[in-house]
Design a protein around this motif. Structure first.
Motif, PDB file in Angstrom:
ATOM      1  N   VAL A 262       0.846  -1.195   0.000  1.00  0.00           N
ATOM      2  CA  VAL A 262       0.000   0.000   0.000  1.00  0.00           C
ATOM      3  C   VAL A 262       0.886   1.251   0.000  1.00  0.00           C
ATOM      4  O   VAL A 262       1.890   1.317   0.706  1.00  0.00           O
ATOM      5  CB  VAL A 262      -0.915  -0.004   1.244  1.00  0.00           C
ATOM      6  CG1 VAL A 262      -1.670   1.302   1.359  1.00  0.00           C
ATOM      7  CG2 VAL A 262      -1.882  -1.168   1.176  1.00  0.00           C
ATOM      8  N   ALA A 263       0.491   2.260  -0.812  1.00  0.00           N
ATOM      9  CA  ALA A 263       1.298   3.475  -0.917  1.00  0.00           C
ATOM     10  C   ALA A 263       0.465   4.749  -0.884  1.00  0.00           C
ATOM     11  O   ALA A 263       0.993   5.828  -1.122  1.00  0.00           O
ATOM     12  CB  ALA A 263       2.124   3.430  -2.206  1.00  0.00           C
ATOM     13  N   ASN A 264      -0.841   4.625  -0.597  1.00  0.00           N
ATOM     14  CA  ASN A 264      -1.660   5.835  -0.518  1.00  0.00           C
ATOM     15  C   ASN A 264      -2.890   5.595   0.363  1.00  0.00           C
ATOM     16  O   ASN A 264      -3.258   4.454   0.649  1.00  0.00           O
ATOM     17  CB  ASN A 264      -2.079   6.314  -1.912  1.00  0.00           C
ATOM     18  CG  ASN A 264      -3.011   5.330  -2.583  1.00  0.00           C
ATOM     19  OD1 ASN A 264      -4.137   5.112  -2.140  1.00  0.00           O
ATOM     20  ND2 ASN A 264      -2.556   4.707  -3.667  1.00  0.00           N
ATOM     21  N   GLU A 265      -3.514   6.693   0.764  1.00  0.00           N
ATOM     22  CA  GLU A 265      -4.642   6.637   1.690  1.00  0.00           C
ATOM     23  C   GLU A 265      -5.877   5.998   1.068  1.00  0.00           C
ATOM     24  O   GLU A 265      -6.635   5.308   1.754  1.00  0.00           O
ATOM     25  CB  GLU A 265      -4.995   8.048   2.171  1.00  0.00           C
ATOM     26  CG  GLU A 265      -3.916   8.714   3.016  1.00  0.00           C
ATOM     27  CD  GLU A 265      -2.924   9.548   2.218  1.00  0.00           C
ATOM     28  OE1 GLU A 265      -2.513  10.602   2.710  1.00  0.00           O
ATOM     29  OE2 GLU A 265      -2.545   9.124   1.088  1.00  0.00           O
ATOM     30  N   ALA A 266      -6.103   6.216  -0.237  1.00  0.00           N
ATOM     31  CA  ALA A 266      -7.305   5.684  -0.890  1.00  0.00           C
ATOM     32  C   ALA A 266      -7.335   4.160  -0.832  1.00  0.00           C
ATOM     33  O   ALA A 266      -8.388   3.553  -0.588  1.00  0.00           O
ATOM     34  CB  ALA A 266      -7.370   6.161  -2.344  1.00  0.00           C
ATOM     35  N   ASP A 267      -6.164   3.515  -1.034  1.00  0.00           N
ATOM     36  CA  ASP A 267      -6.112   2.051  -0.984  1.00  0.00           C
ATOM     37  C   ASP A 267      -6.325   1.532   0.439  1.00  0.00           C
ATOM     38  O   ASP A 267      -6.889   0.453   0.636  1.00  0.00           O
ATOM     39  CB  ASP A 267      -4.782   1.542  -1.560  1.00  0.00           C
ATOM     40  CG  ASP A 267      -4.724   1.655  -3.082  1.00  0.00           C
ATOM     41  OD1 ASP A 267      -5.787   1.842  -3.708  1.00  0.00           O
ATOM     42  OD2 ASP A 267      -3.615   1.551  -3.647  1.00  0.00           O
ATOM     43  N   VAL A 268      -5.865   2.284   1.426  1.00  0.00           N
ATOM     44  CA  VAL A 268      -6.094   1.879   2.828  1.00  0.00           C
ATOM     45  C   VAL A 268      -7.584   1.970   3.152  1.00  0.00           C
ATOM     46  O   VAL A 268      -8.141   1.085   3.816  1.00  0.00           O
ATOM     47  CB  VAL A 268      -5.269   2.746   3.801  1.00  0.00           C
ATOM     48  CG1 VAL A 268      -5.558   2.350   5.252  1.00  0.00           C
ATOM     49  CG2 VAL A 268      -3.775   2.593   3.515  1.00  0.00           C
ATOM     50  N   ILE A 272      -9.866  -1.200   4.490  1.00  0.00           N
ATOM     51  CA  ILE A 272     -10.714  -1.200   5.692  1.00  0.00           C
ATOM     52  C   ILE A 272     -12.131  -1.645   5.333  1.00  0.00           C
ATOM     53  O   ILE A 272     -12.741  -2.473   6.023  1.00  0.00           O
ATOM     54  CB  ILE A 272     -10.710   0.197   6.355  1.00  0.00           C
ATOM     55  CG1 ILE A 272      -9.327   0.505   6.937  1.00  0.00           C
ATOM     56  CG2 ILE A 272     -11.771   0.275   7.452  1.00  0.00           C
ATOM     57  CD1 ILE A 272      -9.116   1.954   7.336  1.00  0.00           C
ATOM     58  N   GLN A 273     -12.660  -1.124   4.221  1.00  0.00           N
ATOM     59  CA  GLN A 273     -14.014  -1.487   3.780  1.00  0.00           C
ATOM     60  C   GLN A 273     -14.120  -2.976   3.444  1.00  0.00           C
ATOM     61  O   GLN A 273     -15.172  -3.595   3.619  1.00  0.00           O
ATOM     62  CB  GLN A 273     -14.398  -0.647   2.561  1.00  0.00           C
ATOM     63  CG  GLN A 273     -14.626   0.826   2.874  1.00  0.00           C
ATOM     64  CD  GLN A 273     -14.684   1.696   1.624  1.00  0.00           C
ATOM     65  OE1 GLN A 273     -14.617   1.205   0.503  1.00  0.00           O
ATOM     66  NE2 GLN A 273     -14.798   3.006   1.823  1.00  0.00           N
ATOM     67  N   LEU A 274     -13.024  -3.574   2.980  1.00  0.00           N
ATOM     68  CA  LEU A 274     -13.005  -4.988   2.597  1.00  0.00           C
ATOM     69  C   LEU A 274     -12.771  -5.923   3.784  1.00  0.00           C
ATOM     70  O   LEU A 274     -12.724  -7.141   3.617  1.00  0.00           O
ATOM     71  CB  LEU A 274     -11.927  -5.231   1.527  1.00  0.00           C
ATOM     72  CG  LEU A 274     -12.244  -4.669   0.132  1.00  0.00           C
ATOM     73  CD1 LEU A 274     -10.975  -4.570  -0.709  1.00  0.00           C
ATOM     74  CD2 LEU A 274     -13.273  -5.546  -0.568  1.00  0.00           C
ATOM     75  N   GLY A 275     -12.597  -5.348   4.969  1.00  0.00           N
ATOM     76  CA  GLY A 275     -12.403  -6.174   6.164  1.00  0.00           C
ATOM     77  C   GLY A 275     -11.001  -6.715   6.332  1.00  0.00           C
ATOM     78  O   GLY A 275     -10.783  -7.718   7.022  1.00  0.00           O
ATOM     79  N   ILE A 310      -6.973   0.172  11.634  1.00  0.00           N
ATOM     80  CA  ILE A 310      -6.343  -0.982  10.993  1.00  0.00           C
ATOM     81  C   ILE A 310      -4.880  -1.004  11.416  1.00  0.00           C
ATOM     82  O   ILE A 310      -4.302   0.051  11.708  1.00  0.00           O
ATOM     83  CB  ILE A 310      -6.484  -0.873   9.446  1.00  0.00           C
ATOM     84  CG1 ILE A 310      -6.112  -2.191   8.748  1.00  0.00           C
ATOM     85  CG2 ILE A 310      -5.684   0.293   8.877  1.00  0.00           C
ATOM     86  CD1 ILE A 310      -6.501  -2.221   7.263  1.00  0.00           C
ATOM     87  N   LYS A 311      -4.274  -2.183  11.499  1.00  0.00           N
ATOM     88  CA  LYS A 311      -2.854  -2.278  11.842  1.00  0.00           C
ATOM     89  C   LYS A 311      -2.028  -1.717  10.683  1.00  0.00           C
ATOM     90  O   LYS A 311      -2.140  -2.190   9.544  1.00  0.00           O
ATOM     91  CB  LYS A 311      -2.439  -3.723  12.105  1.00  0.00           C
ATOM     92  CG  LYS A 311      -2.935  -4.286  13.421  1.00  0.00           C
ATOM     93  CD  LYS A 311      -2.175  -3.706  14.610  1.00  0.00           C
ATOM     94  CE  LYS A 311      -2.615  -4.351  15.915  1.00  0.00           C
ATOM     95  NZ  LYS A 311      -1.972  -3.719  17.081  1.00  0.00           N
TER      96      LYS A 311
END
Length: 384
Positions: A262-268, A272-275, A310-311
């Motif tokens: 992961v390299a950006n906030e949008a993917d994080v 989170i939405q995907l559990g 999220i961790k």
């Protein structure tokens, strides 16, 4: 498990020393595969340089009762806040490397992540670590293969499955192309001469046999030559992840699920939405995108915004105990390193894993004592 006794070979008291020794001990093509980034190596060097711009504040007159490195992650208390990142083709760089590192990680009570494309099987590494190793899935093109590998990881009692999102394409790595290690790999006369010049590496390779993709063996046609191997890998794996590919993995995998790369906030936000249970902020050790950010910059933003949801973990660019401390102070809840441990094994063989973990623990403990940081979670209080 009792805490492992710390032992360091005084000839190699830094990762830089291990890297220099590794370069002398293994063939050039293997060292350059390990050591190199992509394109002009800009992000490779920027990763470490920008971590080292982070400064820590010591509190010398505070009441200090001692420092403790133990860190809880996904319900397990590890002896230190760092682990061994997944690395492909480890047995090429030093024969039996994944087993050496898995054993050392288990004895030191830190996590070891096995790569899909390394040279030991899920089952063998699970046996060594008594079911405590993590497994990193390189996403297969076929659902059948994906499901079978996940079932094997579950049967091996891996507590954490790591899925990789930062390899939608194969990184452009000039050194590997020059050395014939691009897919398909080739053994040129030049490479054979390099092998003959490194007798300890050559003898260990003879002893352990030619490295193979052990986890993938059940799925590979028998008798593949090197040219066919490249074609098989291209057809078998699709590195490009998206939400639709992640959902069935989340449904199937009952353990902890981590998204690496992961390299950006949008993917994080999507993770989170995907559990998903955790993310590893990473740029693949600077091996995929030379024009991207170093890891410490997105790590700082992501940890500030999502660290309570999220961790948030990190790899890429860390080479020392102070680097671990800088990353933890910037918001990482755990860290991973790949090259540092491979330098250790290439330098010191079977003793390399134990030495490198001991070295990093000693360095990190010294930083904690020096700045009067009693627990790992207190590192952000020392960020300047």
């Amino acid at each position: 498990m009792s805490q492992k006794e710390i032992k360091i070979n005084p000839k190699y008291p830094s990762v830089t020393d291990l890297r220099n020794r590794a370069q002398k001990r293994i063939p050039k093509f293997a060292f350059e595969y390990l050591d190199g980034g992509c394109n002009e190596d800009v992000n490779l060097h920027k990763n470490t340089a920008e971590i080292r711009e982070v400064e820590l504040l010591p509190y010398y007159l505070s009441k200090h009762t001692g420092s403790q490195m133990k860190t809880e992650l996904f319900g397990h208390v590890y002896d230190a806040p760092f682990g061994i990142a997944p690395v492909g083709l480890q047995g090429l760089m030093w024969p039996n490397a994944p087993e050496i590192l898995a054993k050392a990680a288990f004895e030191h009570n830190v996590p070891f992540i096995l790569s899909t494309v390394t040279t030991s099987s899920i089952e063998r590494i699970s046996e060594i670590t008594e079911g405590k190793s993590w497994f990193q899935l390189y996403h297969p093109a076929e659902d059948r293969l994906r499901d079978d590998i996940i079932k094997r990881a579950e049967a091996a009692e891996c507590p954490v499955l790591v899925i990789l999102c930062d390899v939608p394409t194969f990184g452009f790595r000039p050194r590997d192309i020059r050395n014939g290690l691009a897919m398909p790999p080739k053994m040129s006369v030049k490479n054979i001469l390099q092998v003959l010049g490194k007798p300890s590496w050559a003898m260990e390779t003879l002893k352990h046999g030619q490295p193979n993709f052990e986890t993938l063996k059940p799925y590979m046609p028998k008798g593949l030559d090197l040219a066919q191997l490249g074609k098989f890998m291209d057809q078998t794996f699709s590195g490009r992840l998206n939400e639709e590919k992640i959902k069935p993995i989340r449904d199937m995998w009952k353990g902890k699920l981590v998204l690496k790369g992961v390299a950006n906030e949008a993917d994080v936000e999507k993770a989170i939405q995907l559990g998903i249970d955790g993310v590893i902020v990473s740029n693949h050790g600077g091996r995929q995108l030379d024009a991207g950010e170093s890891t410490i910059k997105p790590l700082t933003r992501i940890a500030a915004k999502y660290g309570d949801q999220i961790k948030v973990m990190m790899d890429s660019g860390l080479r020392s105990g102070p680097d671990i401390a800088r990353s933890m102070a910037s918001g990482a809840q755990f860290t991973f390193m790949g090259r540092s441990f491979m330098y250790g094994v290439a330098a010191l063989g079977a003793k390399g894993g134990d030495h490198t973990i001991s070295l990093l623990k000693t360095e990190l403990q010294q930083v904690m004592e020096q700045i009067c940081c009693e627990e790992v979670k207190d590192f952000p209080n020392h960020l300047i």
